[in-house]
Design a protein around this motif. Structure first.
Motif, PDB file in Angstrom:
ATOM      1  N   VAL A 121     -24.899 -33.663 -20.211  1.00  0.00           N
ATOM      2  CA  VAL A 121     -23.933 -33.066 -19.295  1.00  0.00           C
ATOM      3  C   VAL A 121     -24.678 -32.229 -18.259  1.00  0.00           C
ATOM      4  O   VAL A 121     -25.737 -31.658 -18.537  1.00  0.00           O
ATOM      5  CB  VAL A 121     -22.894 -32.174 -20.021  1.00  0.00           C
ATOM      6  N   GLY A 122     -24.108 -32.196 -17.070  1.00  0.00           N
ATOM      7  CA  GLY A 122     -24.644 -31.368 -16.013  1.00  0.00           C
ATOM      8  C   GLY A 122     -23.559 -30.446 -15.486  1.00  0.00           C
ATOM      9  O   GLY A 122     -22.430 -30.887 -15.259  1.00  0.00           O
ATOM     10  N   ILE A 123     -23.878 -29.175 -15.347  1.00  0.00           N
ATOM     11  CA  ILE A 123     -22.955 -28.210 -14.757  1.00  0.00           C
ATOM     12  C   ILE A 123     -23.453 -27.958 -13.341  1.00  0.00           C
ATOM     13  O   ILE A 123     -24.594 -27.532 -13.140  1.00  0.00           O
ATOM     14  CB  ILE A 123     -22.924 -26.897 -15.562  1.00  0.00           C
ATOM     15  N   PHE A 124     -22.621 -28.249 -12.357  1.00  0.00           N
ATOM     16  CA  PHE A 124     -23.062 -28.250 -10.963  1.00  0.00           C
ATOM     17  C   PHE A 124     -22.160 -27.370 -10.113  1.00  0.00           C
ATOM     18  O   PHE A 124     -20.950 -27.551 -10.083  1.00  0.00           O
ATOM     19  CB  PHE A 124     -23.048 -29.692 -10.441  1.00  0.00           C
ATOM     20  N   GLN A 125     -22.796 -26.410  -9.420  1.00  0.00           N
ATOM     21  CA  GLN A 125     -22.086 -25.568  -8.466  1.00  0.00           C
ATOM     22  C   GLN A 125     -22.610 -25.903  -7.070  1.00  0.00           C
ATOM     23  O   GLN A 125     -23.803 -25.762  -6.796  1.00  0.00           O
ATOM     24  CB  GLN A 125     -22.328 -24.086  -8.778  1.00  0.00           C
ATOM     25  N   ALA A 126     -21.715 -26.349  -6.194  1.00  0.00           N
ATOM     26  CA  ALA A 126     -22.111 -26.832  -4.868  1.00  0.00           C
ATOM     27  C   ALA A 126     -22.121 -25.706  -3.844  1.00  0.00           C
ATOM     28  O   ALA A 126     -21.107 -25.048  -3.616  1.00  0.00           O
ATOM     29  CB  ALA A 126     -21.145 -27.934  -4.413  1.00  0.00           C
ATOM     30  N   GLY A 127     -23.280 -25.493  -3.217  1.00  0.00           N
ATOM     31  CA  GLY A 127     -23.428 -24.437  -2.232  1.00  0.00           C
ATOM     32  C   GLY A 127     -22.971 -24.830  -0.837  1.00  0.00           C
ATOM     33  O   GLY A 127     -22.684 -25.999  -0.559  1.00  0.00           O
ATOM     34  N   SER A 178     -17.228 -24.956  -5.381  1.00  0.00           N
ATOM     35  CA  SER A 178     -16.637 -25.047  -6.720  1.00  0.00           C
ATOM     36  C   SER A 178     -17.667 -25.538  -7.737  1.00  0.00           C
ATOM     37  O   SER A 178     -18.760 -25.981  -7.386  1.00  0.00           O
ATOM     38  CB  SER A 178     -15.438 -25.998  -6.709  1.00  0.00           C
ATOM     39  N   THR A 179     -17.315 -25.445  -9.007  1.00  0.00           N
ATOM     40  CA  THR A 179     -18.153 -25.914 -10.098  1.00  0.00           C
ATOM     41  C   THR A 179     -17.506 -27.123 -10.746  1.00  0.00           C
ATOM     42  O   THR A 179     -16.297 -27.134 -10.968  1.00  0.00           O
ATOM     43  CB  THR A 179     -18.347 -24.812 -11.159  1.00  0.00           C
ATOM     44  N   VAL A 180     -18.311 -28.145 -11.030  1.00  0.00           N
ATOM     45  CA  VAL A 180     -17.810 -29.353 -11.687  1.00  0.00           C
ATOM     46  C   VAL A 180     -18.718 -29.685 -12.865  1.00  0.00           C
ATOM     47  O   VAL A 180     -19.847 -29.191 -12.967  1.00  0.00           O
ATOM     48  CB  VAL A 180     -17.741 -30.556 -10.721  1.00  0.00           C
ATOM     49  N   LEU A 181     -18.200 -30.537 -13.745  1.00  0.00           N
ATOM     50  CA  LEU A 181     -18.937 -30.967 -14.932  1.00  0.00           C
ATOM     51  C   LEU A 181     -19.222 -32.456 -14.827  1.00  0.00           C
ATOM     52  O   LEU A 181     -18.318 -33.250 -14.563  1.00  0.00           O
ATOM     53  CB  LEU A 181     -18.126 -30.673 -16.195  1.00  0.00           C
ATOM     54  N   THR A 203     -13.726 -28.473 -14.131  1.00  0.00           N
ATOM     55  CA  THR A 203     -14.216 -27.805 -15.339  1.00  0.00           C
ATOM     56  C   THR A 203     -13.195 -27.792 -16.472  1.00  0.00           C
ATOM     57  O   THR A 203     -13.567 -27.681 -17.642  1.00  0.00           O
ATOM     58  CB  THR A 203     -14.644 -26.367 -15.031  1.00  0.00           C
ATOM     59  N   ASP A 204     -11.914 -27.933 -16.140  1.00  0.00           N
ATOM     60  CA  ASP A 204     -10.907 -27.976 -17.201  1.00  0.00           C
ATOM     61  C   ASP A 204     -10.570 -29.403 -17.603  1.00  0.00           C
ATOM     62  O   ASP A 204      -9.727 -29.627 -18.484  1.00  0.00           O
ATOM     63  CB  ASP A 204      -9.637 -27.233 -16.777  1.00  0.00           C
ATOM     64  N   GLY A 205     -11.240 -30.382 -16.977  1.00  0.00           N
ATOM     65  CA  GLY A 205     -11.042 -31.777 -17.332  1.00  0.00           C
ATOM     66  C   GLY A 205      -9.774 -32.405 -16.791  1.00  0.00           C
ATOM     67  O   GLY A 205      -9.477 -33.575 -17.089  1.00  0.00           O
TER      68      GLY A 205
END
Length: 228
Positions: A121-127, A178-181, A203-205
């Protein structure tokens, strides 16, 4: 729409799992919390990081199902195909996703792997520097993160690999900042071929942003370095 990137000659970038070896000094791990990480980024990081160690009766600890993967800003001093980089280029070369020094400006991410379930899994926050459509993340930046997560996953399963094909279905745009999974799962291994599926989700699916099928080919790194 569907975005495909094919490479029948396997000329795309190399994904390598053993990272620290090329460094002359101790490398800095960029996949650790910094001041730019938002609440969702921290929440997911702490969720998976808490599963890397399990407390045992008596107060001891053992390794859990998940493992945090370090991320550095350099990979190799060799270019794809075994061409040796000059000292000038080598000193300036940086991994694409780690080439912006400002925290939070571009790719903020951390990867966790589960070898037992063959997942990554990757947790990604886009700048803010990753903008494509107004207020949303550029499709190429999303593809970069998919390639990063699935490529790392494939190299864990089969050693060094090269991306042969990414077939990405973009379902819903990702809001900038935002942050995505990203969830990567092994679909099939056939000889040198590793087929992986990946979803980019909220993130909440509740929302799927992209769905991907990726094909990687295992390689012999010596073939890349033999002309150095």
């Amino acid at each position: 729409f569907t975005h495909s990137r094919s490479s029948p000659s396997c000329s795309s970038s190399v994904q390598l799992w053993t990272l620290p070896l090329p460094f002359l000094s101790k490398p800095r791990d960029f996949s650790v919390p910094n001041s730019s990480w938002g609440p969702e980024m921290m929440r997911l990081y702490e969720h998976y990081n808490s599963q890397c160690e399990v407390e045992m009766e008596g107060g001891g600890k053992r390794e859990g199902l998940w493992r945090k993967l370090p991320s550095y800003n350099r990979i190799l001093k060799y270019a794809t195909g075994g061409v040796y980089l000059s000292k000038i280029i080598q000193s300036k070369a940086r991994l694409f996703t780690r080439n912006i020094r400002e925290p939070g400006a571009a790719f903020e991410y951390v990867l966790f792997a589960n070898s037992e379930e063959q997942k990554c899994v990757g947790i990604f926050q886009a700048g803010h520097l990753l903008e494509g459509p107004p207020g949303h993340v550029h499709g190429g930046a999303i593809a970069t993160m998919i390639d990063t997560v699935t490529g790392t996953h494939a190299s864990m399963l089969s050693g060094p690999v090269m991306t042969a094909n990414l077939n990405i279905n973009y379902r819903s745009p990702i809001p900038l900042g935002s942050t995505v999974l990203l969830e990567s799962c092994l679909d099939k291994k056939e000889g040198r071929k590793i087929i992986i599926t990946c979803k980019v989700m909220s993130t909440d699916g509740s929302k799927v942003h992209t769905e991907t099928t990726a094909l990687f080919l295992s390689i012999n790194v010596c073939h890349l370095l033999e002309r150095a």
